[in-house]
Scaffold this motif. Structure first.
Motif, PDB file in Angstrom:
ATOM      1  N   SER A  85     -28.139  59.810 -16.620  1.00 55.06           N
ATOM      2  CA  SER A  85     -28.423  60.828 -15.602  1.00 55.06           C
ATOM      3  C   SER A  85     -27.565  62.068 -15.766  1.00 55.06           C
ATOM      4  O   SER A  85     -27.962  63.156 -15.383  1.00 55.06           O
ATOM      5  N   ILE A  86     -26.358  61.877 -16.281  1.00 53.70           N
ATOM      6  CA  ILE A  86     -25.406  62.990 -16.333  1.00 53.70           C
ATOM      7  C   ILE A  86     -24.402  62.656 -17.437  1.00 53.70           C
ATOM      8  O   ILE A  86     -24.132  61.486 -17.695  1.00 53.70           O
ATOM      9  N   SER A 104     -30.101  64.008 -26.772  1.00 48.51           N
ATOM     10  CA  SER A 104     -30.115  64.237 -28.222  1.00 48.51           C
ATOM     11  C   SER A 104     -28.760  64.786 -28.618  1.00 48.51           C
ATOM     12  O   SER A 104     -28.214  65.645 -27.935  1.00 48.51           O
ATOM     13  N   PHE A 119     -30.818  67.579 -23.497  1.00 49.37           N
ATOM     14  CA  PHE A 119     -30.626  66.593 -22.440  1.00 49.37           C
ATOM     15  C   PHE A 119     -31.817  66.638 -21.494  1.00 49.37           C
ATOM     16  O   PHE A 119     -32.100  67.672 -20.911  1.00 49.37           O
ATOM     17  N   THR A 120     -32.525  65.528 -21.391  1.00 46.65           N
ATOM     18  CA  THR A 120     -33.574  65.423 -20.378  1.00 46.65           C
ATOM     19  C   THR A 120     -33.089  64.388 -19.377  1.00 46.65           C
ATOM     20  O   THR A 120     -32.815  63.257 -19.754  1.00 46.65           O
ATOM     21  N   VAL A 121     -32.988  64.819 -18.127  1.00 47.93           N
ATOM     22  CA  VAL A 121     -32.438  63.958 -17.079  1.00 47.93           C
ATOM     23  C   VAL A 121     -33.182  62.621 -17.024  1.00 47.93           C
ATOM     24  O   VAL A 121     -34.405  62.587 -17.040  1.00 47.93           O
ATOM     25  N   ASN A 122     -32.422  61.562 -16.958  1.00 43.86           N
ATOM     26  CA  ASN A 122     -32.966  60.205 -16.846  1.00 43.86           C
ATOM     27  C   ASN A 122     -33.974  59.877 -17.934  1.00 43.86           C
ATOM     28  O   ASN A 122     -34.934  59.156 -17.695  1.00 43.86           O
ATOM     29  N   ASP A 123     -33.766  60.433 -19.115  1.00 43.75           N
ATOM     30  CA  ASP A 123     -34.684  60.091 -20.198  1.00 43.75           C
ATOM     31  C   ASP A 123     -33.972  60.058 -21.542  1.00 43.75           C
ATOM     32  O   ASP A 123     -33.657  58.995 -22.031  1.00 43.75           O
ATOM     33  N   THR A 124     -33.695  61.230 -22.115  1.00 40.42           N
ATOM     34  CA  THR A 124     -33.187  61.262 -23.481  1.00 40.42           C
ATOM     35  C   THR A 124     -31.972  62.171 -23.600  1.00 40.42           C
ATOM     36  O   THR A 124     -31.941  63.246 -23.006  1.00 40.42           O
ATOM     37  N   LYS A 157     -23.872  53.509 -17.702  1.00 43.31           N
ATOM     38  CA  LYS A 157     -24.751  54.148 -18.685  1.00 43.31           C
ATOM     39  C   LYS A 157     -24.298  55.565 -19.011  1.00 43.31           C
ATOM     40  O   LYS A 157     -24.283  55.980 -20.163  1.00 43.31           O
ATOM     41  N   THR A 197     -30.910  52.783 -27.386  1.00 43.01           N
ATOM     42  CA  THR A 197     -31.715  52.726 -26.178  1.00 43.01           C
ATOM     43  C   THR A 197     -30.952  52.000 -25.075  1.00 43.01           C
ATOM     44  O   THR A 197     -30.287  51.009 -25.329  1.00 43.01           O
ATOM     45  N   LYS A 240     -32.263  56.978 -25.889  1.00 41.10           N
ATOM     46  CA  LYS A 240     -33.477  56.972 -25.065  1.00 41.10           C
ATOM     47  C   LYS A 240     -33.260  55.963 -23.946  1.00 41.10           C
ATOM     48  O   LYS A 240     -32.843  54.832 -24.197  1.00 41.10           O
ATOM     49  N   GLY A 241     -33.525  56.376 -22.720  1.00 45.26           N
ATOM     50  CA  GLY A 241     -33.297  55.462 -21.608  1.00 45.26           C
ATOM     51  C   GLY A 241     -34.579  55.053 -20.932  1.00 45.26           C
ATOM     52  O   GLY A 241     -35.634  55.653 -21.151  1.00 45.26           O
ATOM     53  N   GLY A 242     -34.473  54.021 -20.112  1.00 43.38           N
ATOM     54  CA  GLY A 242     -35.610  53.602 -19.298  1.00 43.38           C
ATOM     55  C   GLY A 242     -36.172  52.269 -19.723  1.00 43.38           C
ATOM     56  O   GLY A 242     -35.834  51.743 -20.773  1.00 43.38           O
ATOM     57  N   GLY A 243     -37.036  51.730 -18.886  1.00 44.78           N
ATOM     58  CA  GLY A 243     -37.612  50.421 -19.145  1.00 44.78           C
ATOM     59  C   GLY A 243     -36.743  49.348 -18.529  1.00 44.78           C
ATOM     60  O   GLY A 243     -36.208  49.522 -17.451  1.00 44.78           O
TER      61      GLY A 243
END
Lengths: 567, 335
Positions: free
Chosen positions: A39-40, A213, A206-211, A50, A33, A234-237
């Protein structure tokens, strides 16, 4: 407690056993995490750490750097040196040889053309490549044969390990990115999100600004690795919630960048589910002294320029006194805990490159006061603030909005007030401060203040480029649109000369000696830069994850292929 | 009625254009740069080339007109192509996020379902909790239950979600270990186990937001009930000998619900906007988290597009409400 320690010890010993004869993909999923989401996955179009760390699990360079700062091979057979003939004797070219039988994750062979293409991709002026400095001074990259790449420099290059070295400069697959050269680079969304690589993992979702896999790469060059069949980021928080997810709830195996207050670090470690690891690179939180006058009374275009020397800080005694009044150990204790240590150097590492300068660590309030007295700053009207020729010793001290920095400001203000210095504090939004907008008065380059605080680092263990910042020509001025890295407008012909010598010197020991000398010239000899804290990157990993070796010189995930599940 | 609707729709066009220009200028004039998150190790000339590659160095008016064209022509055309296999938008540049270089509408499409599930469920849960509390509090005004309900509403109103959310994480995830703290957006619900997992991971964000929603709605419900309890028709109903249950739940409740339903309906557009803090706290990749992430990174195309979509939704729902009033109440005539 003792029993637990014993059990943990036993577990740690057992942990090495399966690692020795592990097979690929037997350990399930590894979950990471990041407090900032990815993002990319293409490091050439991103500047965020990141993104680069995440992409390093997929894309690989010719060589990487290990935690001690030594070069290690990734795609290359060996590290080219002058001795093995890989680097030409005049230091104008370097020849990399690819390992035999290397394959991309789609099964096609890796060839020298891919590296040539990568160079073209990043140096296309319309592409906006964020790692362009890695290819600076490279005149050409050519494929001598399908497995040999020759990089020719435009002049002698004492440190030829920039292009294709480290996570910032990996090799892209030509077949995938061929249509993405130049202006088309940003529009290749699928390629940028799911690049085909040679690393231990390949992107599956790939989900932008999230996960992100990932699944293990069946074509990875070491048939026994990686131990994990899949990985997810997993990103964010924020740093706190990432650390908690590893250290307290155990939902994740690894959390990058968990810089949290020292008391939270202690509380989370006590939960016993994981541990914090720290790597010290070259990141130094420092005070920069303005050698030019930022006074608002000056006409716009002359403020903070070499035309007007600073009325107070031009005196080295004042600068030294301000440094002496600071207790760096308290700053570390309050702000960083295990993630920092006091320093007096701009180049705090690697050890062989760092000066042994430790004179600033002990606070010396009487010494600081004596220096100010000596400089003629005395409190003549009894209001607690020193003055000289009717001018008050008053300082504007700015930094970015950040809880730790505001704590530092408050502490340093207290010490300086005790010294008889009037201090005005200012905190600026980081987006503005680092934004570089020439129209804004609040950028760190414009430096419309007397003292400012931020952190900076070298992106290479060899600090040649980094030390080059303090040359006269790099001062931000209205003429160059306030762009330039010599924030202090420091200008010493001796320094420029010595730096020029560094760029010509090839002997490593001699380079290290020069770097130390340059470091001392901007720190203890001139007090232009007042280093405060050597900051590490603090990450957390679960006790169930083995093989982690945190690295400050390359991607933190540099050895993710060696990670395994502690059973 | 039709003329009125048409007139309002036509009027909405200049309104929205003006709104889009104001948003664009506001976002653009705000200090900061898309390069502010790039490490300092990247030198100024490289930064400059990156800005040029993004097109961020173009004059404001050029970028605005380009954005208008992309929003009103390229994006609908792309959608149309996706449905019918036509090639209207072929070779056209879609609105790209500066941060991720992905099309903005793809990102919104990925995120909207999460926002609607989590925020929508929280809204529903909030309503289901609020209505009984409001009704019973009004029926037994100043009772212990009413005092408790008031306390609950006070807490819900005044405790910010970043605090209540963190508190829930510490109690339910760290101490009790019942729920995860991070939302797994890759989870596919296809059997009983994954459904349970989905419920578990939704529990904390829904609880946090539900508390805040319930607090507001329960107060509306209570005061609306109190207004009606003292009315003459209630006395008449009691005098006819109807049971208390029938009086309260049939006569009073029905009449009291009218203003509450309005409040609930007007809150619906907010669901699309997501919940910035809660989504961020629990790692739900919704619209709110996208907005705050884009603001942090000075990702102007993303912020601009999201803000404009919210503006469209608000204008649209206002129009719908106006039209509905006309339909429901014959006394309101627009023609």
């Amino acid at each position: 407690m003792k029993l637990r320690t014993a059990l943990l010890g036993a577990a740690a010993v057992l942990a090495w056993a399966p690692a020795a004869f592990a097979e690929r993909g037997t350990d399930g999923e590894v979950k990471l995490t990041f407090p900032q989401a990815v993002s990319i996955m293409n490091p050439y179009l991103s500047g965020g750490t990141k993104d680069i760390w995440a992409s390093s699990m997929v894309l690989e360079p010719m060589a990487g750097i290990d935690p001690d700062g030594n070069l290690i091979t990734k795609l290359a057979v060996e590290i080219p040196t002058v001795d093995n003939g890989g680097v030409s004797a005049d230091m104008t070219s370097i020849t990399w040889k690819l390992q035999p039988g290397l394959k991309w994750s789609d099964g096609t062979p890796v060839t020298a053309d891919d590296a040539v293409f990568t160079w073209q991709y990043c140096t296309d002026p319309a592409g906006g490549c964020s790692q362009a400095t890695k290819y600076e001074g490279v005149a050409s990259v050519e494929a001598v044969d399908p497995s040999t790449i020759k990089v020719t420099f435009s002049g002698p290059k004492p440190n030829p390990y920039t292009a294709f070295v480290g996570a910032l400069s990996p090799v892209l697959q030509k077949a995938q990115f061929a249509a993405c050269l130049g202006a088309a680079a940003p529009t290749c969304t699928d390629q940028n999100n799911m690049p085909i690589g040679t690393g231990p993992f390949k992107v599956t979702g790939f989900t932008v600004n999230d996960t992100v896999s990932m699944a293990m790469n069946e074509n990875y060059r070491d048939p026994a690795k990686p131990a994990f069949a899949s990985a997810v980021i997993k990103g964010g928080g924020d740093a706190e919630s990432s650390a908690r997810a590893v250290m307290e709830t155990g939902e994740f195996d690894y959390a990058w960048n968990t810089q949290i207050p020292p008391d939270s670090q202690a509380a989370m470690s006590a939960a016993g589910k994981g541990q914090f690891v720290v790597a010290f690179g070259t990141l130094v939180e420092r005070l920069e002294m303005n050698t030019t006058d930022p006074s608002a009374d000056l006409p716009e275009g002359e403020r903070s320029t070499a035309k007007h020397p600073h009325p107070i800080l031009s005196d080295i005694k004042v600068r030294t006194a301000l440094s002496k009044a600071i207790d760096r150990s308290i700053l570390v204790e309050v702000g960083y805990g295990a993630g920092g240590k006091p320093t007096c150097n701009v180049i705090p590492g690697p050890e062989a490159w760092a000066s042994d300068n430790e004179g600033c660590i002990a606070q010396d309030m009487p010494g600081a006061m004596a220096l100010l007295d000596e400089a003629g700053w005395k409190d003549s009207d009894g209001d607690g603030i020193r003055d000289k020729d009717g001018k008050k010793l008053s300082i504007l001290y700015q930094t970015t909005v950040n809880p730790i920095r505001q704590d530092f400001q408050a502490l340093i203000k207290d010490w300086w007030t005790e010294l008889g210095v009037e201090v005005e504090l200012k905190a600026i939004d980081p987006g503005v401060f680092f934004g570089g907008d020439p129209g804004s008065p609040d950028t760190f380059q414009k430096f419309y203040a007397d003292v400012e605080m931020y952190a900076n680092n070298s992106d290479n263990p060899d600090p040649e480029t980094y030390l080059g910042q303090y040359q006269c020509k790099n001062a931000p001025t209205p003429e160059n649109g306030w762009q330039g890295e010599n924030i202090n407008r420091f200008c010493d012909p001796m320094y420029d000369e010595l730096h020029a010598k560094l760029t010509q010197t090839t002997d490593v020991a001699e380079r290290q000696a020069i770097a130390k000398q340059l470091n001392d010239m901007v720190t203890k000899d001139s007090m232009i830069v007042v280093p405060l804290v050597h900051r590490g990157t603090l990450s957390a990993h679960s006790n169930a994850l083995g093989g982690v070796a945190i690295n400050a010189w390359d991607s933190e995930l540099w050895n993710v292929a060696d990670w395994f599940r502690v059973k | 009625m039709l003329t009125f609707t048409l007139r309002r729709l036509l009027l909405a066009i200049p309104t929205l254009l003006a709104i889009s220009l104001v948003i664009f200028l506001l976002v653009d004039l705000a200090p900061g740069s898309p390069m502010s998150e790039i490490p300092l190790t990247v030198p100024p000339d490289v930064r400059q080339r990156m800005i040029e590659a993004l097109g961020a160095d173009q004059p404001v008016i050029v970028r605005y007109v380009l954005w208008l064209r992309q929003f009103f022509w390229v994006e609908p055309a792309t959608l149309f192509d996706g449905w019918f296999g036509t090639t209207w938008a072929e070779g056209e540049q879609r609105i790209l996020s500066w941060q991720s270089r992905s099309p903005v509408f793809t990102i919104i499409g990925q995120r909207l379902p999460q926002t609607l599930t989590v925020i929508g469920t929280a809204y529903l849960v909030g309503i289901l909790i609020a209505l009984p509390i409001g009704i019973y509090s009004a029926y037994r005004q100043y009772s212990l239950f009413d005092q408790g309900g008031t306390l609950f509403a006070m807490i819900g109103f005044s405790v910010p979600t970043f605090f209540s959310g963190t508190l829930f994480i510490i109690i339910f995830a760290v101490w009790l270990g019942w729920f995860p703290t991070k939302y797994d957006t890759q989870l596919v619900v296809n059997d009983w186990d994954s459904f349970i997992k989905q419920i578990q991971q939704m529990a904390l964000p829904v609880m946090t937001l539900g508390l805040a929603n319930a607090a507001a709605i329960s107060r509306y419900m209570r005061s609306s009930m109190l207004d009606n309890m003292g009315m003459d028709y209630v006395r008449t109903a009691r005098a006819k000998g109807l049971s208390e249950r029938t009086v309260v739940l049939k006569h009073v409740l029905r009449n009291s619900l009218i203003p509450v339903v309005t409040v609930i309906a007007l809150g619906i557009p907010a669901i699309f906007g997501g919940a910035i803090i809660t989504e961020n706290l629990f790692g739900v990749n919704g619209i709110g988290a996208a907005l705050i992430g884009a603001i942090h990174a000075n990702d102007i195309p993303m912020v601009q597009t999201l803000a404009f979509i919210f503006a469209v939704l608000i204008v649209l729902f206002n129009l719908i409400a106006d039209v509905l009033y006309g339909l429901l109440d014959p006394r309101i005539r627009y023609d």
